[in-house]
Design a protein around this motif. Structure first.
Motif, mmCIF file in Angstrom:
data_model
loop_
_atom_site.group_PDB
_atom_site.id
_atom_site.type_symbol
_atom_site.label_atom_id
_atom_site.label_comp_id
_atom_site.label_asym_id
_atom_site.label_seq_id
_atom_site.Cartn_x
_atom_site.Cartn_y
_atom_site.Cartn_z
ATOM 1 N N UNK A 174 -2.569 -18.684 2.950
ATOM 2 C CA UNK A 174 -3.912 -18.927 3.466
ATOM 3 C C UNK A 174 -4.442 -17.648 4.115
ATOM 4 N N UNK A 175 -5.670 -17.281 3.763
ATOM 5 C CA UNK A 175 -6.277 -16.050 4.277
ATOM 6 C C UNK A 175 -7.752 -16.067 3.908
ATOM 7 N N UNK A 176 -8.433 -14.997 4.214
ATOM 8 C CA UNK A 176 -9.842 -14.847 3.846
ATOM 9 C C UNK A 176 -9.995 -13.622 2.955
ATOM 10 N N UNK A 177 -10.645 -13.804 1.810
ATOM 11 C CA UNK A 177 -10.913 -12.704 0.887
ATOM 12 C C UNK A 177 -12.323 -12.190 1.156
ATOM 13 N N UNK A 178 -12.405 -10.967 1.615
ATOM 14 C CA UNK A 178 -13.734 -10.382 1.813
ATOM 15 C C UNK A 178 -14.137 -9.637 0.550
ATOM 16 N N UNK A 179 -15.226 -10.080 -0.057
ATOM 17 C CA UNK A 179 -15.734 -9.495 -1.296
ATOM 18 C C UNK A 179 -17.069 -8.830 -0.992
ATOM 19 N N UNK A 180 -17.208 -7.588 -1.402
ATOM 20 C CA UNK A 180 -18.422 -6.826 -1.103
ATOM 21 C C UNK A 180 -19.294 -6.702 -2.348
ATOM 22 N N UNK A 181 -20.571 -6.971 -2.176
ATOM 23 C CA UNK A 181 -21.565 -6.718 -3.220
ATOM 24 C C UNK A 181 -22.045 -5.280 -3.057
ATOM 25 N N UNK A 182 -21.459 -4.391 -3.851
ATOM 26 C CA UNK A 182 -21.806 -2.966 -3.771
ATOM 27 C C UNK A 182 -23.080 -2.715 -4.586
ATOM 28 N N UNK A 183 -24.182 -3.122 -4.023
ATOM 29 C CA UNK A 183 -25.466 -3.091 -4.698
ATOM 30 C C UNK A 183 -26.143 -1.743 -4.442
ATOM 31 N N UNK A 184 -26.359 -0.978 -5.518
ATOM 32 C CA UNK A 184 -26.965 0.347 -5.367
ATOM 33 C C UNK A 184 -27.937 0.610 -6.516
ATOM 34 N N UNK A 185 -28.969 1.352 -6.216
ATOM 35 C CA UNK A 185 -29.935 1.755 -7.242
ATOM 36 C C UNK A 185 -30.138 3.266 -7.168
ATOM 37 N N UNK A 186 -30.340 3.873 -8.330
ATOM 38 C CA UNK A 186 -30.445 5.325 -8.439
ATOM 39 C C UNK A 186 -31.648 5.676 -9.314
ATOM 40 N N UNK A 222 -9.457 -18.933 1.609
ATOM 41 C CA UNK A 222 -8.421 -19.302 0.639
ATOM 42 C C UNK A 222 -7.347 -20.152 1.312
ATOM 43 N N UNK A 223 -6.979 -21.249 0.654
ATOM 44 C CA UNK A 223 -5.877 -22.091 1.131
ATOM 45 C C UNK A 223 -4.554 -21.529 0.625
ATOM 46 N N UNK A 224 -3.447 -22.079 1.122
ATOM 47 C CA UNK A 224 -2.115 -21.600 0.747
ATOM 48 C C UNK A 224 -1.822 -21.809 -0.731
ATOM 49 N N UNK A 225 -2.580 -22.679 -1.396
ATOM 50 C CA UNK A 225 -2.417 -22.904 -2.837
ATOM 51 C C UNK A 225 -3.237 -21.942 -3.685
ATOM 52 N N UNK A 226 -4.049 -21.100 -3.055
ATOM 53 C CA UNK A 226 -4.937 -20.201 -3.765
ATOM 54 C C UNK A 226 -6.315 -20.767 -4.008
ATOM 55 N N UNK A 227 -6.531 -22.033 -3.632
ATOM 56 C CA UNK A 227 -7.829 -22.676 -3.817
ATOM 57 C C UNK A 227 -8.832 -22.144 -2.793
ATOM 58 N N UNK A 228 -10.064 -21.936 -3.235
ATOM 59 C CA UNK A 228 -11.130 -21.505 -2.328
ATOM 60 C C UNK A 228 -11.801 -22.740 -1.739
ATOM 61 N N UNK A 229 -11.784 -22.822 -0.408
ATOM 62 C CA UNK A 229 -12.322 -24.004 0.269
ATOM 63 C C UNK A 229 -13.694 -23.769 0.869
ATOM 64 N N UNK A 230 -14.093 -22.499 1.033
ATOM 65 C CA UNK A 230 -15.387 -22.233 1.665
ATOM 66 C C UNK A 230 -15.854 -20.826 1.298
ATOM 67 N N UNK A 231 -17.163 -20.662 1.197
ATOM 68 C CA UNK A 231 -17.773 -19.365 0.941
ATOM 69 C C UNK A 231 -18.871 -19.129 1.956
ATOM 70 N N UNK A 232 -18.798 -18.001 2.657
ATOM 71 C CA UNK A 232 -19.809 -17.613 3.636
ATOM 72 C C UNK A 232 -20.484 -16.337 3.162
ATOM 73 N N UNK A 233 -21.780 -16.409 2.898
ATOM 74 C CA UNK A 233 -22.518 -15.242 2.434
ATOM 75 C C UNK A 233 -22.860 -14.328 3.611
#
Length: 757
Positions: A366-378, A422-433
């Motif tokens: 069980x842990x939290x996966x921080x995913x970054x939206x690396x949004x860039x324009x050039x 993430x739960x200990x089974x690898x299931x995602x239980x919540x998403x915070x934007x």
């Protein structure tokens, strides 16, 4: 990921668009002569032109690219000595190229062009190659090192790579190539073009081209109770393009050319590698924590080019260009709440916190996966004008080339962090934007004025080519979150050099040169760290031999480059600042050798038997202890005498084949020696502070062989096939961005080429 129907539609539409009749595309010298190419916007020109260059120069032809059906520039460049590539994704989507010992990271120290136009997303402000031209659709590739690169910029401490797009043909031409291979790979390339002569309005030319590639990838993501699509790690990449030209019926030659092209990428690609043990067990595995990783990007490019030759002695070419690039790489940034702690990805892969970080990545904790939206324009835009004037008296002939370019580019970063519980089974239980802009809200912008002058002076057997380049940069950095870090900077950069060529006889040519190059820092590095440009002093000497009657050619070059104030980035994909840093002094010296021979041509056989080989020996060595103590940087804690990361000491490539008018078979093999992956040259996964980090250690030495063949069914239809990585070698090519990464496994393919009219 876009559906497979996109490529199927493209292929079906191509077959409907073209008449259902065929002929084999001509590839002989006569056909080549019937293709319109503006020589003066090419870095080298034809392979024959390379013989008169004062520096190391190589042309990879269309036939060489198509022989092994390459669409990975890393594999194409293995044939060119003095070029080092660090693979990342196995398909060449994100090349990391070095010329003569410069930092490989994202090809940022190499001037990348297509048809003479800068192609990095923002060549001055953010040159990292999250976009690179697709080599599979090209008609050639030019690589230039040494003093001849003075005409190009802004990164000329190493060299120049110029991709040559399909030119407008002089006669009615159409081409179609389709392929299917392992990993459910589908590939299609088609174009149609012609030049039409009219009595009143002159000559009009057109070219319509489409290129597309897609596959499922060769890696597999671990499944969890709520995730079952682990086999989709591939990408889609469609590329339409149009070119138009007009040559009015005037007394002097004029030509107007317009091009518009677009490249879209949708790839389930990740920065995350594997632990050492998991890599040894299965290098093509991906952890469940990387299942959200995906990059989408769009690049649009256009230019309007006008060439005029008002006299026989003067050519003037002016180009107005504009490119726009947008990308959003949604990828795992770090892991949180690992028994109360936050861990970096490379630390977790190397076993930090008693392996709990690795268990989180594998979906077993069980842990939290921080995913970054690396949004860039050039964007990149500019106007360039180049003039060539020829004159002379008696045995002394000269061609003076001068150019001026005004250029602007910008990168806008607007990123956010999302947290997956993430739960200990690898299931995602919540998403915070996260808050848009909360993970990076800043802008870098550069305005650049560049001027150069070069004179080619020919006196009998001697050619002397002096040149000078000057660039003035006005740089702006804006940090919305921390306004105090914002500011402006100015760079004045001067480069220069002289090359010499001596023609001993019709077969032997000697050449050499001295060149001072530069490579500017980003606006962020200039404003925040006060950095000035990196400079280099390069010396080379070599000889070329070519005897067409014996079908034999060879070139050998020795070189030495001293890099001063070497600019490196403190991390890639890590948790550091991302700032440019000044590493210090590096010396790179070595030998480049290449040779070609065809006994079939030499002996007048009815079949051809080409052989070639290239060898590069390089010693790239640090001349001072690293100034950086930032553990996030692979350039930190280096010591004087250590090797530069990712620069192999030895590279060796050979190839041979048998070919008749009816069929052909070809073999290519490449050996690359192991490299250190960090400046502190450690064997294990430990950074300079003694903490675990999967980016530190070594790559593998490896040997990879590719084979291909074709059979001419009719004059108009050719079937083809091949195998890349014939022996299915498993090897570690990189530890960046995060941990061990493999090269592509064995890849078999088959297809056909049809020239339609």
């Amino acid at each position: 990921m876009r559906t497979r129907s996109m490529l199927a539609l493209f292929m079906t539409g191509t077959l409907i668009f073209f008449p259902q009749q065929g002929w084999t595309e001509e590839t002989d010298d006569e056909s080549t002569a019937n293709v319109v190419i503006l020589d003066k916007v090419m870095v080298i020109g034809s392979p024959a032109d390379a013989e008169g260059m004062p520096g190391s120069a190589h042309v990879v032809t269309k036939e060489e690219i198509r022989q092994q059906s390459y669409d990975d520039v890393n594999r194409v460049l293995r044939k060119v000595p003095g070029v080092y590539v660090r693979e990342e994704d196995g398909f060449g989507l994100f090349p990391n190229i070095s010329l003569r010992g410069v930092d490989t990271t994202r090809s940022a120290k190499v001037t990348i062009m297509e048809d003479g136009i800068l192609m990095a997303p923002a060549p001055y402000s953010a040159p990292a190659a999250y976009f690179s031209p697709t080599v599979g659709r090209m008609s050639g590739l030019e690589v230039l090192k040494g003093s001849s690169q003075i005409k190009y910029g802004p990164h000329i401490t190493g060299g120049v790579i110029n991709y040559l797009a399909t030119p407008i043909p002089l006669k009615k031409t159409a081409y179609l190539k389709t392929q299917y291979g392992d990993f459910n790979e589908l590939r299609a390339h088609a174009y149609v073009g012609n030049t039409i002569e009219t009595a009143q309005a002159g000559r009009f030319g057109f070219l319509f081209e489409g290129y597309a590639r897609m596959n499922d990838g060769f890696k597999t993501i671990d499944q969890t109770p709520d995730f079952r699509d682990g086999d989709d790690t591939g990408f889609t990449k469609p590329e339409p393009m149009i070119k138009l030209s007009w040559e009015p019926p005037t007394a002097f030659h004029q030509r107007l050319e317009f091009q518009y092209g677009q490249t879209e990428l949708d790839a389930n690609e990740t920065y995350l590698g594997l632990s050492e043990a998991d890599f040894q067990a299965n290098p093509f595995r991906r952890y469940a924590a990387s299942r959200f990783d995906n990059i989408t990007s769009t690049q649009r490019r256009t230019y309007l080019r006008y060439g005029i030759a008002p006299t026989d002695n003067l050519d003037i070419i002016t180009t107005l260009y504009y490119t726009r690039f947008k990308r959003n790489w949604y990828k795992l940034q770090d892991i949180r709440n690992v028994n109360g702690n936050t861990l970096g990805l490379s630390a977790a892969l190397a076993g930090a916190q008693n392996g709990e970080g690795l268990a989180c990545l594998q979906g077993n904790l069980a842990c939290t996966l921080r995913v970054r939206a690396n949004n860039r324009s050039y964007y990149t835009k500019g106007i360039e004008s180049v003039a060539y004037y020829r004159f002379g008296v008696g045995a002394v002939q000269q061609e003076v080339s001068t150019g001026i370019r005004y250029h602007q580019d910008q990168v806008r970063r607007f990123q956010r962090n999302d947290d997956f519980t993430q739960a200990a089974t690898g299931t995602i239980s919540n998403l915070t934007f996260g808050m848009p802009g909360g993970a990076g809200n800043r802008q870098q912008k550069t305005k650049a004025l560049a001027l150069y002058a070069q004179d080619t002076i020919t006196i009998n057997k001697w050619s002397v080519i002096p040149g000078v380049r000057y660039e003035r940069l006005d740089q702006t950095f804006k940090d919305v979150a921390t306004p105090a870090n914002s500011g402006t900077a100015t760079q004045d950069m001067v480069a220069g050099g002289v090359g010499v060529v001596y023609q001993f006889n019709p077969w032997w040519t000697g050449f050499g040169g001295v060149h001072r190059g530069f490579s500017p820092p980003s606006p962020n590095g200039a404003v925040t760290n006060g950095l000035k440009e990196e400079t280099s002093t390069a010396v080379e000497a070599g000889a070329r031999y070519k005897n067409p009657r014996q079908a034999l050619g060879a070139e050998a070059v020795v070189f030495f480059t001293r890099f001063e104030d070497l600019i490196v980035i403190d991390n890639i994909g890590g948790t550091g600042t991302g700032l440019d840093e000044n590493f210090g002094v590096v010396h790179a010296y070595g030998l480049e050798f290449s040779a070609q021979y065809d006994p079939g041509i030499a002996n007048g056989w009815t079949w051809r038997n080409p052989w070639y080989t290239t060898l590069t020996y390089t010693n790239a060595e640090q001349q001072n202890d690293a100034r950086s103590t930032d553990a996030e940087s692979i350039f930190s804690f280096g010591q004087k005498g250590n090797k530069v990361p990712y620069i192999p000491e030895v590279q060796f490539t050979f190839g041979t084949g048998l070919e008749t008018d009816q069929w052909g078979a070809f073999l290519t093999g490449t050996y690359v020696s192991e490299t250190f992956t960090s400046a502190n040259n450690v064997e294990g996964q430990v950074n300079g502070t003694g903490n675990p980090d999967a980016r530190f250690g070594k790559t593998d030495s490896y040997f990879v062989a590719d084979i291909s063949g074709f059979y001419q069914v009719t004059d108009r239809i050719r079937v083809l096939g091949g195998v890349q990585n014939l022996f299915d070698a498993e090897y570690l090519v990189s530890r960046q961005p995060h941990g061990p990464r493999p090269g592509m496994p064995r890849f078999a393919y088959g297809g056909m080429e049809v020239a339609l009219w």
